[in-house]
Design a protein around this motif. Sequence first.
Motif, short mmCIF file in Angstrom:
data_model
loop_
_atom_site.label_atom_id
_atom_site.label_comp_id
_atom_site.label_asym_id
_atom_site.label_seq_id
_atom_site.Cartn_x
_atom_site.Cartn_y
_atom_site.Cartn_z
N GLY A 1 9.72 13.24 12.99
CA GLY A 1 8.84 13.70 11.93
C GLY A 1 9.38 14.87 11.11
N HIS A 2 10.67 15.19 11.27
CA HIS A 2 11.20 16.36 10.55
C HIS A 2 11.07 16.20 9.04
CE1 HIS A 2 13.74 17.26 14.33
NE2 HIS A 2 12.69 18.06 14.30
N LEU B 1 8.59 17.00 3.78
CA LEU B 1 8.20 16.47 2.47
C LEU B 1 6.70 16.59 2.24
CD1 LEU B 1 10.54 13.35 2.38
CD2 LEU B 1 10.70 15.38 0.91
N GLY B 2 5.93 16.58 3.32
CA GLY B 2 4.49 16.76 3.18
C GLY B 2 4.13 18.19 2.80
N ALA B 3 4.98 19.13 3.17
CA ALA B 3 4.66 20.55 2.98
C ALA B 3 5.40 21.19 1.81
CB ALA B 3 4.99 21.32 4.26
N ALA C 1 12.86 -6.03 5.24
CA ALA C 1 11.84 -6.63 4.38
C ALA C 1 10.52 -5.89 4.52
CB ALA C 1 11.68 -8.10 4.72
N GLU C 2 10.22 -5.48 5.74
CA GLU C 2 8.92 -4.83 6.00
C GLU C 2 9.10 -3.79 7.08
OE1 GLU C 2 5.02 -7.27 5.96
OE2 GLU C 2 6.60 -8.47 6.93
N MET C 3 8.26 -2.77 7.07
CA MET C 3 8.22 -1.85 8.21
C MET C 3 6.81 -1.30 8.36
SD MET C 3 10.04 1.70 7.02
CE MET C 3 11.63 0.96 6.78
N PRO C 4 6.45 -0.90 9.58
CA PRO C 4 5.12 -0.32 9.77
C PRO C 4 5.04 1.01 9.03
CG PRO C 4 6.32 -0.50 11.86
CD PRO C 4 7.26 -0.91 10.80
N VAL C 5 3.97 1.22 8.30
CA VAL C 5 3.81 2.47 7.54
C VAL C 5 2.56 3.18 8.03
CG1 VAL C 5 3.50 3.48 5.25
CG2 VAL C 5 4.98 1.48 5.52
N GLU C 6 2.71 4.45 8.37
CA GLU C 6 1.57 5.26 8.82
C GLU C 6 1.18 6.24 7.72
OE1 GLU C 6 1.97 6.22 13.33
OE2 GLU C 6 4.01 6.01 12.57
N GLN C 7 -0.02 6.80 7.89
CA GLN C 7 -0.58 7.73 6.93
C GLN C 7 0.38 8.89 6.59
OE1 GLN C 7 -3.75 6.95 5.75
NE2 GLN C 7 -3.31 8.51 4.21
N HIS C 8 1.07 9.41 7.61
CA HIS C 8 1.93 10.59 7.39
C HIS C 8 3.30 10.24 6.81
CE1 HIS C 8 3.04 9.35 11.58
NE2 HIS C 8 4.21 9.37 10.97
N ASP C 9 3.64 8.95 6.69
CA ASP C 9 4.98 8.58 6.22
C ASP C 9 5.16 8.95 4.76
OD1 ASP C 9 6.19 7.57 8.55
OD2 ASP C 9 5.11 5.67 8.34
N GLU C 10 6.22 9.66 4.47
CA GLU C 10 6.48 10.12 3.11
C GLU C 10 7.48 9.17 2.44
OE1 GLU C 10 5.32 12.68 1.30
OE2 GLU C 10 4.00 13.51 2.83
N PRO C 11 7.07 8.54 1.34
CA PRO C 11 7.98 7.59 0.67
C PRO C 11 9.10 8.29 -0.10
CG PRO C 11 5.96 7.82 -0.59
CD PRO C 11 5.78 8.66 0.64
N ALA D 1 -1.49 11.38 -5.07
CA ALA D 1 -1.77 12.18 -3.87
C ALA D 1 -0.52 12.74 -3.24
CB ALA D 1 -2.52 11.34 -2.83
N ARG D 2 0.27 13.38 -4.03
CA ARG D 2 1.42 14.07 -3.50
C ARG D 2 1.12 15.54 -3.53
NH1 ARG D 2 6.91 12.19 -4.79
NH2 ARG D 2 7.02 10.28 -3.64
#
Length: 212
Positions: free
Chosen positions: A157-158, A163-165, A182-192, A211-212
């Motif tokens: 999560g580094h 990137l969230g902060a 092709a696909e990956m699991p995406v969670e709420q905290h994942d920063e694109p 919402a950035r």
Amino acid sequence: MHRRIQARRKHVTEQIVTDKADLRRSLRAKRKDHVAAIDDKVRALLLMRPPAAVTDLLEADDVIGLYHAMGDEAPTRAYAKHFQENGYRIALPYFAEENAAMEFREYTDPFADDDLESGPFDIPQPRSEAPLLDPDILFVPLIGFTEEGHRLGQGKGHYDRFLGANLVRQRIGLAWDAQLVAEMPVEQHDEPLDMIVTPTRLFGPFEKRAAR
Ligand SMILES: Nc1nc2c(c(=O)[nH]1)N(C=O)[C@@H](CNc1ccc(C(=O)N[C@@H](CCC(=O)O)C(=O)O)cc1)CN2
Ligand SMILES: Nc1ncnc2c1ncn2[C@@H]1O[C@H](COP(=O)(O)OP(=O)(O)OP(=O)(O)O)[C@@H](O)[C@H]1O
């Protein structure tokens, strides 16, 4: 929250975490094979210069955050030299200790790394006295990425936390082509990411998400 819903949410989260762990394992193996299959002479020519799609975004006083590539990661040294030769300040991740938040400190010697020492993840990092910098452009290491700009990292999560902060104008993934999934699991905290550069292609720039 209703207890059954809570239990289900927990279940879903755990499923994503194992999926990510499995994906990390298979992508690390795929990356290793991909890199081993590239002839050394060819490898030396790859990712030597940032593409115009990146350099066109730069402003004169930008700080450029890079990473010190390890193992089979996409190399960053040529970019580091290039940006420094062109007058930009460059920075690398720094950790005061293993559980500390990731920061960026100035990197002054991309030719000899004389200003670096080993950090808590056995990755060379700037010394504690090096100036703390705030990257405007950040090159981000990754294990996997999608065509939509989602990213899978080392799983600590580094980068998601950083990137969230912190406001970073451009978040640019640097990768080998074999890291595309092709696909990956995406969670709420994942920063694109805003863009991904590989030796053969550019993905993005993607629309800035809300919402950035
Ligand atoms: N080169 C590089 N620097 C980086 C990162 C990265 O992914 N790559 N980071 C990204 O967050 C931060 C450091 N965080 C890290 C978190 C976990 C592991 C880790 O688990 N490494 C594995 C080996 C991985 C492999 O074989 O590819 C290990 O030590 O077992 C490494 C760095 C900042 N600097
Ligand atoms: N903004 C955040 N605040 C607190 N914890 C976070 C945040 N972002 C991620 N985490 C935690 O960090 C851990 C790793 O997250 P995840 O597996 O999504 O990382 P990743 O996609 O591998 O990327 P990276 O580790 O490079 O940031 C998870 O336990 C997650 O809960």
